[in-house]
Structure formats: structure tokens, C-alpha cells
Design an enzyme around this catalytic site. Structure first.
Site, mmCIF file in Angstrom:
data_model
loop_
_atom_site.group_PDB
_atom_site.id
_atom_site.type_symbol
_atom_site.label_atom_id
_atom_site.label_comp_id
_atom_site.label_asym_id
_atom_site.label_seq_id
_atom_site.Cartn_x
_atom_site.Cartn_y
_atom_site.Cartn_z
ATOM 1 N N LEU A 71 0.848 -1.321 -0.038
ATOM 2 C CA LEU A 71 0.100 0.329 0.160
ATOM 3 C C LEU A 71 0.798 1.395 -0.088
ATOM 4 C CD1 LEU A 71 -2.575 -0.824 2.682
ATOM 5 C CD2 LEU A 71 -3.106 -1.125 0.277
ATOM 6 N N ASP A 72 0.469 2.197 -0.614
ATOM 7 C CA ASP A 72 1.272 3.509 -0.649
ATOM 8 C C ASP A 72 1.330 3.946 0.758
ATOM 9 O OD1 ASP A 72 1.490 3.371 -3.567
ATOM 10 O OD2 ASP A 72 -0.535 4.547 -3.707
ATOM 11 N N VAL A 73 2.465 4.875 0.958
ATOM 12 C CA VAL A 73 2.801 5.280 2.066
ATOM 13 C C VAL A 73 1.585 6.152 2.916
ATOM 14 C CG1 VAL A 73 3.636 7.521 1.351
ATOM 15 C CG2 VAL A 73 4.509 6.553 3.592
ATOM 16 N N THR A 75 -1.433 5.590 2.135
ATOM 17 C CA THR A 75 -2.908 4.666 2.297
ATOM 18 C C THR A 75 -2.928 3.925 3.438
ATOM 19 O OG1 THR A 75 -3.089 4.613 -0.237
ATOM 20 C CG2 THR A 75 -4.141 3.007 0.959
ATOM 21 N N ARG A 173 -5.768 5.683 -7.498
ATOM 22 C CA ARG A 173 -5.473 7.088 -7.421
ATOM 23 C C ARG A 173 -5.624 7.640 -8.906
ATOM 24 N NH1 ARG A 173 -0.068 7.463 -4.007
ATOM 25 N NH2 ARG A 173 -0.353 9.775 -4.367
#
Length: 514
Positions: A71-73, A75, A173
Site C-alpha cells: 500500500l502506498d505510504v 494509504t 489514485r
């Protein structure tokens, strides 16, 4: 004091472990934590944190942790790992055959003309370039399929549930931005500025998991959806959770640093609350008024002494490495934690002669002058000069001169007198007091002219002073014209949880033509 209970600081909250059975581990990842990577050996990544937690709970010296997705930082939400190598194949099959369902919730801000319908399926070709996913019409784009349905709408915002059929980088996104409904807080894709990216992985279900695993939607999503802002928690349970997340985020720094920020106000979803450790000194600031009565107890429960809210005490001496300063418990010390990286760099560069313009709480001039034979410090404010002088004396820095004068005027006089320095430091932060004026290039050019031989010019802006592109171009052009070897931007320290966009420090060694 901070650090009195460092042994209780955990790298990951046990409450965020959602499922751990038969070699499968699902956690509720907090926003602000990178899954893997980051600074090597720092302990800040989720993989390092979970590995430390597993080491503490098992007899294995190096417990296994298999990473299958990320997961993105920014998220939050459910993320699956394996703790036994034998389970890797089942997870791979689940992802490849799409039996493992991944559901997300996003808070979006549709723009006029957005094509976000009540529900739909979006198929795009995406390619990842320059840290961003781009929609393209042909190869080398990869197919990205996303299903969505709108849960609730207001006139400005919408809560959207999404399910991935593919797993491309930044897929959700980029897809929502393509529909004209960028995620709140996702400035990279055109979303409005907010304390976090409002994207949450809400559930995982299907093989190889024996049952659905849900990560509850953070309360701040509904709060922002209803009020379009983040409020300080009124319920103790929510206050405890947000403070615990903030302190846990920075737990790997405990014992490594004597100056850091434990709680960063709105960036930690705690608007108005700042808790610093400055040279080992506890300090708390709550802008709305007196700190909540429960704050001391909550901090203590999370490994920080409740002495942090003590406002009484006599003057003491604090330290950041070789830098010394005085403070009174309960009052803010004259040392800005934002500038920690810059002070460290200036100490390492160790110029022999220093001119500091603007003597704000960054204390850059004192840090740079620790091994200098001469230093000149200029500020129009007597109180700031006094703090500088005291810090220099406590740090055993000799050969310093202090002038109460407007820095811009002093620079003009210094040029006429032919003064030259190995380092010129400009504190143009909101706290520093120095204003560059409508033509900063004129003042900065004059500062560069004061450099002697192989010099260093540092410009400290601090947070809340986001420079325009034109200013950055001005600095780059001046550096190039003066024959700069290097132009470097220095971001805020790790614990600010926004390392790329808030606060800039420009440092570059100059070959002076003088």
C-alpha cells in the site's frame, strides 16, 4: 522526561493485527508508514516493524515475513503477509486467479464535469513514469481494471467503494483522477490538500484466507466527509488511538535522537497538538488552550512520561550532540526540531568562519560555528541574539560577534568593508524574522558575494513557508551563475510524515569569483 519509558515503545500497535493464523498475517497498516524500503536499517518500514514484533513474540531469531503486495505510504488499511514460506504459493494463486478480493474506500472531491457515476467499471492502460501513473492509449501501458460504487455524496465530496481486478501501481489514485474525482489529500493526482490521503483498504476476502478480514474505516473519513476538516478528537478512545499511532510511527527513533517531534498536529490528525523532544527535553503545545486533562496519562500509556505536561521547574541545560542551550521546563526551548538535519549537516561541514543572518530558533549559526574560529551573528531582535549568545557560550564556542541590526543592512555594509566568510546562513523562516523582500535574488546574490573561496550558503525556510517555483528557479540560477558545485534540497525530518513537500532547506557549496 522523554525516554524514561522507552522500553514500552512498540514499533507496531498490537491492536492493528487483524488476523494471524496458519502462516497468514493481515494487519491494518496506518497511513504514513512505508511498506518496505525507506532508510536502510532505520526500522521505519512496515516490514522492519513487523519483523521486530515477530522476533519479540517468537523464539525465531529471524522470523520469516513474505511480502506479496503493498500500500502506498499515505494509504491505510488491510495488508496481507505470509509468516511461513509454504503459504507463498497459495497467496500467489489467490492474487493471480483473483480469488483474493481487495476492497477499498476513498473520499473524493469530484470536479465539475466529473464522470463518477453511481457505479461502474473502469478499464485503463496505465504506465508508471516519474513517480506517477499515466493513462495511455497503447503499449507500454498495462491494463488496469477497477470496479466502483458511490456510497454517499454531498455537494462537494463522495465516499466511494472500489474493488481491484488488477494491481497496478497507483491504480485507484490514477483511475479516480481520470474520472475527475481525485482523492482528498492526493495532491499528486490533483486532489485538494488535506492532512492525509483519504484512501483505505477496507477488506480482504477469499482464498487463501479462511474468512473475510476487515479493517474498520478510520473515523476521520466520516468526520471529513461531514465537516470538510479534521477536528481534535472529543472522545477519549479516538484521542488515545491517534496519539498511539503518532508515537508508534516515530518509535524507531527513540534512543537514536535527542531532538525529534513525537506529535505533529494536524499531520497526525491532532490539530493544535504538538509534542516535541528537544535535546531530551519534553515540551507540549496545545493551541486551543490548556492541554486536555487526560493527555499526560495517555502519553505515559504510550511510553512517554506524563512529565511532558509539567509547566513548573527551574532553568536547566539541554543538549543536541555538542550543541548546548538553556531551558525552563514547560517553556519552549530555543531550538527548532524542524532544522535537525540542517544543524547536523552544518556541524559536519565545520566551516572556519560563519555569518548567520537571522538568529531564529533553528540555531543554525551556533551549530555551524561549533568548530569555527570566528562567527558573526546578526538579528534586529535582542531576545533572539541573547539566546544565540547564551547557546554559543554554553557550547564553548568562542570568537563570536553579535550585532543587533537588520540583516539586509548589515550585508550591504559588510560588502563595502570587504568581509568574507566560508559559510553564510540565511534564516528566512517564519520564526527566523528575516524577510527576503520582493526581490530575494538581490539579497541572495549579495550573500553569495560574501563567500570566501570554497564556500557554503545555506537558506533555511522552515515549514509553513512553501516557496514558489520562481524562488526555486532563482536559487538555481544564482547557484549556476556563481559556479556552484551542488544544489541540494533538504526536507523535514522523517517524523514530520511529509518529507517531500513541507519545509525546504537549500544548501550548496560555492566557488566564489571574489
Amino acid at each position: 522526561m522523554f525516554g524514561a519509558k522507552e522500553r514500552t515503545l512498540s514499533p507496531f500497535r498490537a491492536e492493528r493485527i487483524l488476523f494471524h493464523e496458519d502462516g497468514l498475517l493481515v494487519v491494518d497498516k496506518p497511513f504514513g508508514v512505508v511498506v518496505h524500503g525507506g532508510r536502510e536499517g532505520s526500522g521505519e518500514s512496515l516490514v522492519e516493524r513487523l519483523s521486530a514484533l515477530l522476533r519479540a513474540s517468537t523464539s525465531a531469531r529471524e522470523p520469516y515475513l513474505g511480502v506479496h503486495s503493498r500500500l502506498d505510504v499515505g494509504t491505510s488499511g488491510a495488508l496481507l503477509f505470509t509468516t511461513e514460506p509454504a503459504r507463498n504459493e497459495a497467496v500467489r494463486v489467490g492474487l493471480e486467479h483473483k480469488t483474493l478480493r481487495r476492497v477499498y474506500v476513498a473520499l473524493v472531491a469530484p470536479v465539475p464535469g466529473a464522470t463518477l457515476h453511481a457505479s461502474g467499471q473502469v478499464k485503463l492502460l496505465l504506465r508508471f513514469a516519474r513517480d506517477k501513473a499515466e493513462v495511455c492509449s497503447s503499449a507500454p501501458g498495462k491494463l488496469a481494471i477497477t470496479r466502483y460504487r458511490v456510497l454517499e455524496r454531498t455537494s462537494k465530496l463522495a465516499l466511494v467503494e472500489l474493488e481491484l481486478e488488477t494491481g497496478r501501481t497507483h491504480q485507484i489514485r490514477a483511475t479516480l483522477a481520470h474520472l475527475g474525482a481525485p482523492i482528498v489529500g492526493d495532491e499528486l493526482y490533483g486532489g485538494p490538500r488535506a492532512p492525509r490521503i483519504f484512501l483505505h483498504a477496507s477488506s480482504l476476502s477469499g482464498a487463501p484466507l479462511p474468512r473475510a478480514v476487515e479493517a474498520p474505516l478510520p473515523r476521520v473519513f466520516l468526520e471529513y466527509f461531514e465537516h470538510e476538516r479534521v477536528a481534535f478528537p472529543s472522545e477519549r478512545g479516538e484521542l488515545e488511538a491517534r496519539i498511539a499511532d503518532a508515537i508508534t510511527l516515530r518509535a524507531p527513533l527513540a534512543g537514536q535522537l535527542d531532538t525529534l517531534r513525537w506529535i505533529c498536529g494536524e499531520r497526525d490528525l491532532l490539530p493544535g497538538l504538538v509534542v516535541d523532544q528537544i535535546g531530551g527535553i519534553p515540551w507540549v503545545n496545545f493551541e486551543p488552550g490548556p492541554p486536555p486533562g487526560a493527555l499526560g496519562a495517555i502519553l505515559a500509556e504510550n511510553g512517554l512520561s506524563s512529565e511532558v505536561v509539567d509547566s513548573a521547574g527551574s532553568e536547566k541545560i539541554g543538549a543536541e550532540g555538542p550543541l548546548r542551550f538553556s531551558y525552563t521546563p514547560g517553556k519552549r526551548p530555543p531550538l527548532d526540531p524542524e532544522a535537525r538535519h540542517m544543524r547536523a549537516e552544518l556541524r559536519e561541514r565545520a566551516p572556519r568562519s560563519v555569518l548567520s543572518l537571522g538568529c531564529g530558533p533553528a540555531l543554525l549559526g551556533v551549530a555551524a560555528a561549533l568548530r569555527a574560529t570566528e562567527g558573526t551573528h546578526v538579528d534586529a531582535r535582542a531576545s533572539f541574539l541573547g539566546s544565540f549568545r547564551e547557546a554559543a557560550e554554553l557550547s564553548s564556542v568562542t570568537g563570536q560577534r553579535f550585532f543587533r541590526e537588520e540583516p539586509l543592512r548589515y550585508v550591504d555594509k559588510a560588502l563595502r568593508r570587504g568581509e568574507r566568510y566560508e559559510a553564510v546562513l540565511v534564516d528566512a523562516s517564519q520564526k527566523g524574522g528575516l524577510r527576503l523582500g520582493p526581490k530575494p535574488e538581490d539579497f541572495l546574490s549579495a550573500c553569495l558575494a560574501l563567500l570566501r573561496g570554497r564556500g557554503l550558503c545555506a537558506i533555511w525556510l522552515g515549514s509553513g513557508h512553501r516557496p514558489r517555483t520562481s524562488f526555486m528557479q532563482t536559487v538555481a540560477e544564482l547557484a549556476r551563475d556563481r559556479g556552484a558545485e551542488k544544489v541540494r534540497r533538504i526536507s523535514l525530518p522523517f517524523e514530520w510524515n511529509e518529507p517531500e513537500t513541507v519545509g525546504f532547506l537549500l544548501s550548496f557549496p560555492i566557488i566564489s569569483s571574489s
